[in-house]
Design a protein around this motif. Structure first.
Motif, PDB file in Angstrom:
ATOM      1  N   ASP A   1      -7.456   8.665  -3.457  1.00  0.00           N
ATOM      2  CA  ASP A   1      -6.297   8.441  -2.073  1.00  0.00           C
ATOM      3  C   ASP A   1      -4.931   8.676  -2.260  1.00  0.00           C
ATOM      4  O   ASP A   1      -4.687   9.123  -3.565  1.00  0.00           O
TER       5      ASP A   1
ATOM      6  N   THR B   1      -0.213   7.864  -1.029  1.00  0.00           N
ATOM      7  CA  THR B   1       0.459   7.139  -0.570  1.00  0.00           C
ATOM      8  C   THR B   1       1.430   7.894   0.367  1.00  0.00           C
ATOM      9  O   THR B   1       2.013   7.379   1.491  1.00  0.00           O
ATOM     10  N   SER B   2       0.678   9.138   0.533  1.00  0.00           N
ATOM     11  CA  SER B   2       1.268   9.309   2.041  1.00  0.00           C
ATOM     12  C   SER B   2       0.630   9.277   2.697  1.00  0.00           C
ATOM     13  O   SER B   2       1.377  10.005   3.848  1.00  0.00           O
TER      14      SER B   2
END
Length: 156
Positions: free
Chosen positions: A63, A65-66
């Motif tokens: 995954d 966060t961007s």
């Protein structure tokens, strides 16, 4: 001579910038996906809105966060496609997004081909896991399964 040095500097700067952009797209923002033990993979039931945990083994995910669209996961499940289709919502237009080459358990082209041929079945995991983004899970007859995020119908 000064022109050669200047041109060489420009070419070297372009190569370094290109390598930095490539590295940022392929490696920089990804990290192992965080799953709560016992709640790794969930599917939305036909009758109800609250996703339910399913049995998932060997879960591996990434995954970032961007972007909420960078999530990918691979796992296995002992649950049959027949049982899953009777219990959980089938996803109408699944479109697996490609994963970085180093995350080799997730092959978007193979998953997409299997979905189009009816060999794999896609289910809604979670609607609006991020605004405008659904988590989708595709399950193969042998129990191999894959999860990704894609824009939902409201965003397309």
């Amino acid at each position: 001579m000064n022109g050669k040095i200047l041109a060489g500097g420009i070419v070297l700067s372009a190569l370094i910038a290109g390598a930095a952009v490539w590295w940022a797209q392929i490696h920089a923002f990804y990290e192992d996906a965080a799953f709560k033990p016992g709640e790794e993979i969930r599917l939305t039931p036909i009758l109800g809105e609250v996703p339910e945990v399913i049995i998932a083994d060997e879960v591996r995910g990434i995954d970032a966060t961007s972007s909420p669209l960078r999530f990918r996961a691979c796992f296995t499940t002992p649950l049959s496609q027949a049982m899953l289709t009777e219990t959980y919502r089938v996803y109408p237009k699944p479109t697996p997004l490609t994963a970085p080459p180093w995350f080799d358990c997730f092959d978007a082209k193979a998953i997409d081909t299997a979905l189009r041929r009816g060999e794999a079945i896609a289910f809604l995991s979670e609607h609006d896991i991020a605004p405008g983004v659904d988590r989708v899970v595709a399950v193969f007859p042998d129990g191999h399964a894959y999860a990704w995020h894609q824009l939902n119908a409201e965003e397309q």
